[in-house]
Design a protein around this motif. Structure first.
Motif, PDB file in Angstrom:
ATOM      1  N   ALA A   1      35.880  49.831  40.511  1.00  0.00           N
ATOM      2  CA  ALA A   1      35.646  50.161  38.645  1.00  0.00           C
ATOM      3  C   ALA A   1      34.871  48.864  38.409  1.00  0.00           C
ATOM      4  N   LEU A   2      35.524  47.599  38.686  1.00  0.00           N
ATOM      5  CA  LEU A   2      35.439  46.955  38.033  1.00  0.00           C
ATOM      6  C   LEU A   2      33.379  46.359  38.586  1.00  0.00           C
ATOM      7  N   ILE A   3      33.634  46.023  39.909  1.00  0.00           N
ATOM      8  CA  ILE A   3      32.369  46.005  40.336  1.00  0.00           C
ATOM      9  C   ILE A   3      31.235  46.837  39.398  1.00  0.00           C
ATOM     10  N   LEU A   4      31.146  47.860  39.651  1.00  0.00           N
ATOM     11  CA  LEU A   4      30.146  48.667  39.268  1.00  0.00           C
ATOM     12  C   LEU A   4      29.788  49.455  37.663  1.00  0.00           C
ATOM     13  N   GLY A   5      30.858  49.343  36.144  1.00  0.00           N
ATOM     14  CA  GLY A   5      31.306  49.394  35.333  1.00  0.00           C
ATOM     15  C   GLY A   5      30.773  49.146  34.417  1.00  0.00           C
ATOM     16  N   ASP A   6      30.050  49.703  33.443  1.00  0.00           N
ATOM     17  CA  ASP A   6      30.029  48.940  32.373  1.00  0.00           C
ATOM     18  C   ASP A   6      31.288  49.163  31.202  1.00  0.00           C
ATOM     19  N   ARG A   7      32.118  50.448  31.884  1.00  0.00           N
ATOM     20  CA  ARG A   7      32.966  51.219  30.972  1.00  0.00           C
ATOM     21  C   ARG A   7      33.820  51.556  31.926  1.00  0.00           C
ATOM     22  N   ILE A   8      35.339  51.429  31.871  1.00  0.00           N
ATOM     23  CA  ILE A   8      36.613  52.325  32.411  1.00  0.00           C
ATOM     24  C   ILE A   8      37.013  53.054  31.316  1.00  0.00           C
ATOM     25  N   VAL A   9      37.027  54.599  31.912  1.00  0.00           N
ATOM     26  CA  VAL A   9      37.847  55.380  31.306  1.00  0.00           C
ATOM     27  C   VAL A   9      39.214  55.964  31.661  1.00  0.00           C
ATOM     28  N   LEU A  10      40.084  55.754  31.225  1.00  0.00           N
ATOM     29  CA  LEU A  10      41.203  56.064  32.136  1.00  0.00           C
ATOM     30  C   LEU A  10      41.901  57.580  31.803  1.00  0.00           C
ATOM     31  N   LEU A  11      42.055  58.507  32.425  1.00  0.00           N
ATOM     32  CA  LEU A  11      42.465  59.463  31.935  1.00  0.00           C
ATOM     33  C   LEU A  11      44.296  59.570  32.195  1.00  0.00           C
ATOM     34  N   SER A  12      44.731  60.223  30.871  1.00  0.00           N
ATOM     35  CA  SER A  12      45.777  60.768  31.495  1.00  0.00           C
ATOM     36  C   SER A  12      46.321  61.866  30.640  1.00  0.00           C
ATOM     37  N   ASP A  13      47.431  62.687  31.359  1.00  0.00           N
ATOM     38  CA  ASP A  13      47.819  63.310  30.123  1.00  0.00           C
ATOM     39  C   ASP A  13      46.640  64.038  29.301  1.00  0.00           C
TER      40      ASP A  13
ATOM     41  N   ALA B   1      42.648  57.785  27.984  1.00  0.00           N
ATOM     42  CA  ALA B   1      44.426  57.330  26.714  1.00  0.00           C
ATOM     43  C   ALA B   1      43.915  56.071  27.176  1.00  0.00           C
ATOM     44  N   ARG B   2      43.142  55.523  27.498  1.00  0.00           N
ATOM     45  CA  ARG B   2      42.049  53.943  27.034  1.00  0.00           C
ATOM     46  C   ARG B   2      40.882  53.569  28.198  1.00  0.00           C
ATOM     47  N   SER B   3      40.309  52.979  27.704  1.00  0.00           N
ATOM     48  CA  SER B   3      39.034  52.115  27.968  1.00  0.00           C
ATOM     49  C   SER B   3      38.764  50.971  27.322  1.00  0.00           C
ATOM     50  N   TYR B   4      38.091  50.898  28.295  1.00  0.00           N
ATOM     51  CA  TYR B   4      37.224  49.209  29.063  1.00  0.00           C
ATOM     52  C   TYR B   4      36.183  48.744  28.952  1.00  0.00           C
ATOM     53  N   GLU B   5      36.024  47.592  27.495  1.00  0.00           N
ATOM     54  CA  GLU B   5      34.320  48.365  28.354  1.00  0.00           C
ATOM     55  C   GLU B   5      34.209  46.104  28.911  1.00  0.00           C
ATOM     56  N   LEU B   6      33.008  46.206  30.188  1.00  0.00           N
ATOM     57  CA  LEU B   6      33.317  45.535  30.858  1.00  0.00           C
ATOM     58  C   LEU B   6      31.935  44.450  30.551  1.00  0.00           C
ATOM     59  N   PRO B   7      31.619  43.398  30.893  1.00  0.00           N
ATOM     60  CA  PRO B   7      31.165  42.752  30.154  1.00  0.00           C
ATOM     61  C   PRO B   7      28.925  43.101  31.345  1.00  0.00           C
ATOM     62  N   ALA B   8      27.988  42.746  30.640  1.00  0.00           N
ATOM     63  CA  ALA B   8      26.994  43.212  30.879  1.00  0.00           C
ATOM     64  C   ALA B   8      26.165  43.112  32.768  1.00  0.00           C
TER      65      ALA B   8
ATOM     66  N   LEU C   1      40.202  40.000  35.673  1.00  0.00           N
ATOM     67  CA  LEU C   1      41.257  39.837  36.674  1.00  0.00           C
ATOM     68  C   LEU C   1      42.321  40.462  35.058  1.00  0.00           C
ATOM     69  N   SER C   2      41.950  40.101  34.142  1.00  0.00           N
ATOM     70  CA  SER C   2      42.705  40.439  33.417  1.00  0.00           C
ATOM     71  C   SER C   2      42.940  42.267  32.431  1.00  0.00           C
ATOM     72  N   ILE C   3      41.059  42.625  32.521  1.00  0.00           N
ATOM     73  CA  ILE C   3      41.098  43.601  32.512  1.00  0.00           C
ATOM     74  C   ILE C   3      41.833  44.889  33.458  1.00  0.00           C
ATOM     75  N   LYS C   4      41.790  44.348  35.661  1.00  0.00           N
ATOM     76  CA  LYS C   4      42.420  44.706  36.128  1.00  0.00           C
ATOM     77  C   LYS C   4      43.227  44.920  35.720  1.00  0.00           C
ATOM     78  N   LYS C   5      44.198  44.246  35.298  1.00  0.00           N
ATOM     79  CA  LYS C   5      45.766  43.437  34.501  1.00  0.00           C
ATOM     80  C   LYS C   5      46.215  44.703  34.307  1.00  0.00           C
ATOM     81  N   SER C   6      45.105  45.032  33.541  1.00  0.00           N
ATOM     82  CA  SER C   6      45.723  46.199  31.943  1.00  0.00           C
ATOM     83  C   SER C   6      45.453  47.519  32.596  1.00  0.00           C
ATOM     84  N   VAL C   7      44.044  47.882  33.633  1.00  0.00           N
ATOM     85  CA  VAL C   7      44.395  49.114  34.012  1.00  0.00           C
ATOM     86  C   VAL C   7      45.301  49.734  34.735  1.00  0.00           C
TER      87      VAL C   7
END
Ligand SMILES: Nc1ncnc2c1ncn2[C@@H]1O[C@H](COP(=O)(O)OP(=O)(O)O)[C@@H](O)[C@H]1O
Ligand SMILES: [Mg+2]
Length: 236
Positions: free
Chosen positions: A187-199, A203-210, A223-229
């Motif tokens: 997800a970190l290698i490929l995305g512009d954005r990670i969306v976490l689905l739950s329930d 539930a969460r959305s993370y923007e990644l640098p261009a 690294l920080s985004i990975k930890k949060s996810v």
């Protein structure tokens, strides 16, 4: 033309043994049809269901999905789903009314399968079969490709190669991608954005640098985004 996919109040339940099991519950989410969105979430949280709803393979119980006008979508699964009795080239053109072998060869070349046009699926490795499946999707000029854990069944080396190839092809074809994965590094290698689905919700959305060249996900902010996810996946 708007490039936004507007998902509002989306609900989908499945009936299992007479009981209705809610999967998506009032999901609201806006996605960029030109972007690279990665959907993550625990097994069974509804990622595949959401892709099937987006592609029109499933109908929602309520709520709606508004897509950009005339958006051409393609979908890819964990397995390549090729017809075993057809060559790679014929698999790529299957279902197209007036197939042009030249374009099929071009698409196979784009995914790195030149020289394998006449090979049958059983003669191709898992990674090569996924390449052929991608060529089949590209053959239809998809502007948005929905990918359901497309590399999950591949060994880690082939997976890494396929990730790079996907980024290259995306640059070349200028198409959007919505990809489901269990692999946070992917997800970190490929995305512009990670969306976490739950329930049943986003539930969460993370923007990644261009994306500029190859990302080093062992550096900040990845690294920080990975930890949060990872923490969100555990706690939600
Ligand atoms: N066609 C179906 N009939 C009944 N239940 C289904 C069907 N498709 C999915 N489900 C159920 O819906 C839930 C979400 O499934 P899915 O979207 O495949 O999850 P994910 O892809 O996130 O692992 C699961 O509990 C699954 O068993
Ligand atoms: Mg799934």
């Amino acid at each position: 033309m708007s490039e936004a996919i507007l998902i509002s109040h989306l609900c989908k339940s499945f009936c299992i043994e007479g009981r209705s099991i809610p999967v998506l519950r009032d999901l609201d989410l806006t996605l960029d049809a030109r972007g690279f969105t990665v959907l993550v979430g625990r097994s069974g949280c509804g990622k595949t269901t959401l892709l099937r709803l987006l592609s029109g393979l499933l109908q929602p119980d309520s709520g709606q999905i508004l897509l950009p006008a005339d958006l051409r979508m393609g979908i890819m699964f964990q397995e390549a789903r090729l017809m075993p009795w057809l060559t790679a080239e014929r698999n790529v053109t299957l279902g197209i009314r007036r197939p042009t072998p030249e374009k099929a060869r071009q698409m196979l070349q784009l995914v790195g399968l030149s020289g394998f046009e006449r090979a049958y699926p059983a003669q191709l490795s898992g990674g090569m079969q996924q390449r052929a499946a991608l060529a089949r999707t590209l053959m239809r000029d998809a502007q948005l490709i929905l990918m359901d854990e497309p590399f999950a069944a591949l060994d880690s080396f082939t997976r890494e190669t396929m990730q790079k190839e996907l980024l290259r092809i995306r640059r070349e074809k200028d198409c959007g991608v919505i990809l489901v994965t269990h692999n946070i590094d992917e997800a970190l290698i490929l995305g512009d954005r990670i969306v976490l689905l739950s329930d049943g919700r986003a539930a969460r959305s993370y923007e990644l640098p261009a994306q500029t060249g190859c990302r080093d996900i062992l550096t900040e902010p990845f690294l920080s985004i990975k930890k949060s996810v990872m923490e969100a996946l555990k706690s939600l």
